[in-house]
Design a protein around this motif. Structure first.
Motif, short mmCIF file in Angstrom:
data_model
loop_
_atom_site.label_atom_id
_atom_site.label_comp_id
_atom_site.label_asym_id
_atom_site.label_seq_id
_atom_site.Cartn_x
_atom_site.Cartn_y
_atom_site.Cartn_z
N LYS A 1 0.85 -1.21 0.00
CA LYS A 1 0.00 0.00 0.00
C LYS A 1 0.88 1.26 0.00
CE LYS A 1 -3.95 1.79 2.53
NZ LYS A 1 -4.64 1.75 3.82
N GLU A 2 1.89 1.22 0.85
CA GLU A 2 2.80 2.38 0.94
C GLU A 2 3.59 2.55 -0.37
OE1 GLU A 2 6.64 3.50 3.45
OE2 GLU A 2 4.93 2.98 4.74
N ALA A 3 3.94 1.43 -0.98
CA ALA A 3 4.66 1.48 -2.26
C ALA A 3 3.79 2.13 -3.33
CB ALA A 3 5.05 0.07 -2.69
N THR A 4 2.52 1.76 -3.36
CA THR A 4 1.59 2.33 -4.35
C THR A 4 1.45 3.84 -4.14
OG1 THR A 4 0.40 0.24 -4.21
CG2 THR A 4 -0.72 2.03 -5.35
N LYS A 5 1.36 4.19 -2.87
CA LYS A 5 1.22 5.61 -2.52
C LYS A 5 2.44 6.41 -3.02
CE LYS A 5 0.53 8.50 1.53
NZ LYS A 5 0.97 8.56 2.89
N LEU A 6 3.60 5.83 -2.81
CA LEU A 6 4.84 6.49 -3.21
C LEU A 6 4.91 6.66 -4.73
CD1 LEU A 6 7.44 7.42 -1.67
CD2 LEU A 6 8.45 5.24 -2.32
N ILE A 7 4.47 5.64 -5.42
CA ILE A 7 4.49 5.70 -6.91
C ILE A 7 3.55 6.81 -7.40
CG2 ILE A 7 3.93 4.41 -9.02
CD1 ILE A 7 4.68 1.84 -7.33
#
Lengths: 304, 303
Positions: free
Chosen positions: B262-268
């Motif tokens: 989830k955090e990775a998606t947010k960062l992208i």
């Protein structure tokens, strides 16, 4: 029964295919053979003819009997050692299986522990008997070339001695091997048996040449009577021939005492029939001990 | 259905507590992995399961049978491949398998029939007359597995089966095991300290000093005990540092640690210009093991 049969076949094949184990078992008999060929044969021959009247020594027939006597002493010594050392080496398979993990693999299966023990016992008996019978055949062949004085009954009794001694060696090695669990222990026991048994059974040197105290101790060992049985059955034909050629009875008794045909238990001579009783009795007692050890161990593991 | 149920198992050797209060359940047909360093209690547990050792406390039930009640019956249900080959090196492959089959009461035509089945499955027809000790490492392992399967066990226990083997032979062993699971629907109980071997397991238990430290599917363990990683290609160090996240320099990329997907998606979404060439991966089983036990496992390639 089929499981037992296949396991016996496995053990016998392993013994004969493991060249190290096979040749180790023959080391002591080979040492003995080398000793006889190099000097022991001559030492005995000289001791036999020492103090003999010249008239007898000039008789070619008499000298031939003496040669036959030396040959039969070599044969009986070799067989006495062979029956025990080969049994010990053959039974070391049981310990080797424990050391290399094969025994664990056998126990992972539902076959009974007692079946495995019995398989080791019977295969050791068969392997040892095969080798000792071949050795016995070679010895008889050698004796025939040097000078043959054995009767048919002597030959049969000699073969019976081999069977009893092989059973003795098998059960003794089974009991000792049961408690061994490492390669170091195998080497230690192998070395002790190979080096000591030849001495204590009187194969290298006659028991009569040992000190009186040691003779008394050795008279308690059942293996002594096994050697004496082999000596009696291999040599008695030659002794009869010597008697026929005119050697006095007293000299023959001295001869027999000197080569351990006569064994004394606290100054009392042990008859040949008693030797059989002692050896067979020991074998039966040892078999009972081995069965008992197996039963106790099996019950313990069942309880645990 | 649970084919193995171990409840509150404990075993000590003098002062050493080899297994402490271990409870596990293995479903039929699963590849169940026991992960741990040497001395973690893996082999002790197997020895108790096979009836070689007795437990101090607890129960072990294999296919509905308590090991304390009828261990002989259990032995028919289990096949074991040991870390070290334990077959007779001086005998032929055929003689080895014949003697082992006899221990299960399999002789004559029954033995020949089973041997033919396994020979076809493992392609070992040409090895039958060869001396076992003269086979290559891979061939030996194949025969070891056949020995373990000779009596059609329901459970195949692999006790560190690939330790000391070269990568090619390890792959061969795993191809065989995977094929076996497909063909014979056998339950595989694996102990190992190779990480790549447990990533394909259905369920993993991490043992540390005789205690169960963690358990779950590889994905559950990764989610629970490790973070996600974004590997960024074609970016410069300055841009990576600006993200303010822990990172690791790789030969052609940077590996950035994020809490979860989830955090990775947010960062992208926030910095799309940086994420032109990238990949998101879960943490490795090495990371799981390190996180759970604080120890590093030796050897093995990581997935």
């Amino acid at each position: 029964m089929k499981t037992l049969g296949i396991m016996i076949k496995r053990n016998i094949k392993l013994f004969f295919k493991d060249k190290g184990m096979f040749f180790t078992s023959l080391i002591t008999p080979l040492i003995l053979l080398v000793l006889y060929v190099s000097f022991l044969g001559n030492v005995y021959r000289d001791s036999f003819i020492m103090n003999m009247p010249d008239i007898l020594l000039k008789n070619e027939e008499f000298v031939k009997v003496i040669d036959g006597l030396v040959a039969s002493q070599l044969a009986s010594s070799l067989l006495a050692v062979c029956c025990i050392t080969v049994a010990f080496c053959s039974n070391m398979l049981m310990v080797q299986d424990k050391v290399n993990g094969a025994y664990q693999d056998l126990l992972i299966a539902p076959a009974k522990k007692t079946t495995l023990s019995l398989a080791y016992f019977i295969s050791t008996f068969i392997s040892t008997l095969i080798i000792c019978m071949i050795a016995g055949g070679c010895c008889l062949g050698y004796m025939a070339t040097v000078g043959w004085y054995m009767s048919v009954s002597d030959v049969f009794l000699l073969l019976l001695d081999i069977i009893i001694l092989v059973t003795f060696g098998t059960v003794l090695s089974s009991i000792i091997g049961y408690f061994l669990t490492s390669q170091g222990q195998i080497s230690a026991v192998g070395t002790i048996i190979s080096s000591c048994y030849g001495f204590i059974c009187g194969a290298y040197m006659p028991i009569s040449s040992f000190s009186e105290g040691l003779q008394k101790v050795i008279s308690f060992l059942p293996g002594t009577y096994g050697t004496a049985l082999l000596r009696n059955h291999a040599m008695q034909g030659a002794f009869k021939e010597l008697e026929r050629l005119g050697l006095p009875k007293e000299s023959i008794i001295d001869f027999k005492n000197g080569v351990d045909c006569n064994i004394y238990f606290f100054d009392k001579q042990v008859p040949v029939s008693t030797m059989f009783v002692i050896l067979i009795g020991t074998v039966i007692a040892l078999i009972m001990i081995y069965v008992l050890i197996n039963l106790i161990k099996t019950k313990k593991s069942e309880k645990a | 259905m649970n084919i193995i149920e171990i409840t509150n198992l404990s075993k000590s050797f003098k002062n050493i507590k080899a297994v402490q209060n271990l409870s596990i359940k293995v479903k039929e047909g699963e590849l169940y992995a026991f992960l741990g360093l040497n001395g973690a209690g893996k082999s002790t547990t197997i020895s108790i399961m096979c009836g070689e050792l007795d437990a101090d406390e607890g129960t072990v039930i294999i296919d509905g049978i308590d090991t304390k009640k009828d261990v002989q019956k259990i032995k028919n249900k289990i096949g074991v491949v040991y870390q070290k080959s334990v077959l007779d090196k001086d005998l032929s492959v055929y003689d080895n398998l014949q003697s082992r089959a006899a221990l299960y009461g399999i002789y004559g035509s029954d033995f020949e029939k089973r041997l033919k089945e396994l020979s076809e499955l493992f392609l070992i027809d040409n090895l039958m007359k060869r001396t076992y000790g003269k086979l290559s490492g891979g061939e030996k392992r194949r025969i070891d597995i056949i020995r373990a399967l000779i009596h059609k066990p329901k459970i195949l226990i692999l006790d560190e089966p690939t330790t000391g083997l070269d990568p090619q032979t390890r792959k061969l062993v795993w191809d065989i095991v995977n094929n076996l699971r497909k063909e014979e629907k056998i339950t595989v109980f694996l102990t190992t300290h190779y990480m790549e071997e447990v990533t394909d397991a259905d369920y993993v238990v991490i043992l540390d000093s005789g205690i169960k430290s963690a358990e779950g599917t590889p994905l559950e363990l990764k989610n629970k005990y490790t973070n996600d990683f974004i590997t960024l290609y074609s970016v410069n160090l300055e841009d990576v540092q600006k993200l303010g996240l822990p990172y690791e320099k790789l030969p052609d990329a940077y590996r950035i640690e994020v809490k979860n997907t989830k955090e990775a998606t947010k960062l992208i979404m926030e910095k799309p210009h940086l994420f032109v060439d990238y990949e998101i991966t879960k943490g490795k089983m090495d990371d799981v093991f390190l996180s759970v036990t604080g120890k590093k496992l030796p050897g093995g390639l990581n997935k």
